[in-house]
Design a protein around this motif. Structure first.
Motif, PDB file in Angstrom:
ATOM      1  N   ALA A 118     -19.129   4.265  17.960  1.00 13.13           N
ATOM      2  CA  ALA A 118     -18.311   5.014  18.914  1.00 13.13           C
ATOM      3  C   ALA A 118     -17.532   6.106  18.198  1.00 13.13           C
ATOM      4  N   LYS A 119     -17.043   5.790  16.994  1.00 11.24           N
ATOM      5  CA  LYS A 119     -16.304   6.782  16.228  1.00 11.24           C
ATOM      6  C   LYS A 119     -17.257   7.892  15.785  1.00 11.24           C
ATOM      7  N   GLY A 146     -17.941  10.470  18.188  1.00  7.43           N
ATOM      8  CA  GLY A 146     -16.849  11.384  18.476  1.00  7.43           C
ATOM      9  C   GLY A 146     -15.712  10.792  19.287  1.00  7.43           C
ATOM     10  N   GLY A 147     -15.683   9.462  19.443  1.00  6.32           N
ATOM     11  CA  GLY A 147     -14.619   8.865  20.237  1.00  6.32           C
ATOM     12  C   GLY A 147     -13.346   8.678  19.427  1.00  6.32           C
ATOM     13  N   ALA A 184     -10.337   6.224  23.269  1.00  4.63           N
ATOM     14  CA  ALA A 184     -11.654   6.121  23.895  1.00  4.63           C
ATOM     15  C   ALA A 184     -12.363   4.859  23.426  1.00  4.63           C
TER      16      ALA A 184
END
Lengths: 270, 285
Positions: free
Chosen positions: A174-175, A178-179, A183
């Motif tokens: 998720a990181k 781009g979260g 998010a």
């Protein structure tokens, strides 16, 4: 054609097998009970009247149970108890997920807060009744509070454990996509813990159910627990057994309902 | 400016991703530390397909994590477009070995997940997601959930999810190791097609499989030794290396297998078996 037909029947009978067996065993149980209770001289029948004796109570006196101003129909009692359990469990479910997320924010909050929760969690919910009566008085709030106390701490500990169980790759991905932190909370951590926590909520429903009934028997003036206590005060075994039966059936129905919700909305495993 | 380089010499003057004198030391406690990588110099140019070959535990995955910004180097630096790499960034996509699909999302939602976590509205990315799904042939599976997919499909979705993000570089950490040989070959072809279709695509793939490394890569780097270093770099852009039955291919394969060494007992220390009482390695010569 015939083959397809039998295949279809085979599927139905396989999926219905548990239901059919369950109904048969219930029928046998009631049948034996009726047989024993048929002779009204039998002392067992005095204490444990069979369904044919206590079910008609339902149809007496306009479905009302209780005395004077306290009398309520059996449906009202069921509704009151259910609303108490469901609202208590909803508040506990949402609250424990929120608290679990906050606790898992830092290693320190985990180290400091989890021991306290671990100490409070094993307290039987019924033990909170006297305290709740003092604080909230004889009201719905007392019942909701007791259900909440019975479920909240266990669920919070479970949420923290579930968050630790999330595979690291899901969070890293998720990181990587781009979260930001928020998010990742919203789109990864919360959906990942929901099924596990909901399962525990379902398992804890029995505890909450018992807690609210005990509260209704000891302090509150309405609900299913009160039906049983009214029966006790009137030495009316029919009323007691009617109450017991409804408690059992309603509890079973709610458990199935929660199972359905779980299968429909929280079915995934991580 | 040539955007698609096909040989080691013919490069962009500034590489997309570069390692300068990179070393990585892991400290398990204050006394003991383990040097995983040492003196790594590496350049990845736009359009490259680099394969990193090495045996398990040899530091090749550590190198990939350094390139992706997942871990910082102990010394030296990793440069991304000439600037020190600050950390994990959506510009460098990563595909892991085990599937990292979100089990509660459908194929379509998984592929669009990158847009969703970046706060994009659904209408802004639906088209892009459909385009990627068509491209990788996942259209018919769009409404399925990960548990309904085979292992190969899951990996395809993972790759598609990273591609949808249009990263400058795509890193792949043993993406096909968990798959059987037929499926692995199909997905290798799938990956090569993607690379050939998109001229700008830059891929770095880590593998312990020599054949896969030669077949896919256009530059091949062997990481080995203790601590891990680049012990060999091969230019394999010649067409001979895309045919697994070609003599050059087989010669190189044989050579690299010797270089890599595949004895699992020698993983940590090549001589550790000698110290043990019972010999674990028996030779049938």
């Amino acid at each position: 054609m015939v083959k397809g037909n039998s295949g279809g029947l085979g599927f139905i009978s396989r999926s219905l097998l548990p239901l059919v067996c369950g109904v048969i065993s219930c029928v046998i149980f009631v049948g034996v009970w009726e047989a024993i209770g048929a002779n009204s001289e039998n002392p067992v029948a005095q204490v444990l009247p069979p369904p044919s004796k206590f079910l008609p109570v339902l149809f007496e006196s306009d479905f009302k149970i209780g005395l004077g101003s306290q009398s309520a129909s059996i449906y009202q009692s069921v509704t009151v108890t259910l609303i108490r359990v469901i609202s208590g469990m909803t508040v506990a479910f949402v609250g424990s997920i929120a608290c679990g997320l906050l606790i898992s924010l830092s290693k320190w909050s985990e180290l400091f807060i989890l021991p306290i929760l671990g100490l409070i969690a094993p307290i039987a919910p019924i033990a909170w009744v006297p305290l709740a009566l003092v604080v909230f008085g004889v009201s719905n709030l007392t019942a909701v509070f007791i259900v909440f106390m019975g479920v909240f701490f266990t669920l919070t500990i479970a949420t923290v454990a579930e968050i630790k169980r999330i595979p690291e790759n899901l969070l890293i991905t998720a990181k990587n996509l781009g979260g930001n932190n928020f998010a990742r909370w919203k789109f990864v951590i919360i959906p990942a813990v929901l099924p596990g926590v909901f399962t525990l909520l379902r398992l804890n429903f029995i505890a909450a159910w018992m807690a609210v009934l005990a509260a209704e028997m000891t302090g509150l003036r309405d609900g299913l627990g009160t039906v049983v206590m009214t029966g006790r005060n009137l030495f009316n075994s029919n009323l007691i057994l009617l109450g017991i039966c409804i408690i059992g059936i309603t509890g079973f129905a709610v458990d199935r309902l929660l199972l359905l919700i779980q299968r429909k909305f929280f079915w995934w495993k991580i | 400016m040539s955007s698609h380089s096909s040989a080691l010499g013919e490069r962009h003057h500034q590489p997309i991703l570069a390692c300068q004198q990179v070393a990585k030391v892991f400290h398990s406690n204050q006394q003991s530390s383990f040097t995983a990588l040492e003196d790594i110099n590496l350049e990845v140019a736009r359009g490259d397909f680099v394969t990193i070959l090495g045996r398990s535990g040899g530091g090749k995955s550590t190198l990939l994590k350094l390139l992706g910004g997942f871990i910082p180097p102990t010394s030296g630096q990793v440069l991304f477009h000439g600037e020190p790499l600050p950390g994990i960034t959506p510009k460098i996509g990563m595909v892991f070995q085990e599937n990292t699909l979100y089990p509660w999302l459908t194929v379509e939602q998984n592929i669009g997940f990158g847009f969703k976590v970046r706060g994009k509205q659904k209408c802004q990315y639906t088209l892009r997601v459909q385009e990627v799904m068509e491209h990788v042939g996942l259209g018919p599976a769009r409404h399925l959930y990960p548990h309904q997919l085979s292992g190969g499909m899951k990996q395809r979705v993972s790759i598609a999810r990273s591609l949808a993000n249009q990263p400058d570089v795509l890193l792949l950490d043993e993406p096909f190791s968990a798959l059987d040989i037929q499926l692995r070959r199909r997905l290798q072809k799938f990956l090569l097609n993607i690379w050939q279709d998109t001229k700008e695509a830059t891929l770095v793939l880590v593998t312990h499989n020599v054949e896969e490394a030669i077949l896919l890569g256009q530059k091949l780097i062997v990481v080995g030794g203790q601590p891990g270093q680049i012990i060999e770099a091969v230019d394999i852009s010649a067409p001979a290396f895309s045919d697994r039955y070609d003599r050059h291919f087989l010669d190189l394969q044989q050579h690299l297998e010797k270089v890599v060494g595949e004895e699992p007992d020698m993983m940590e220390n090549p001589f550790s078996w000698a110290a043990n009482s019972g010999p674990k390695v028996t030779s049938h010569s």
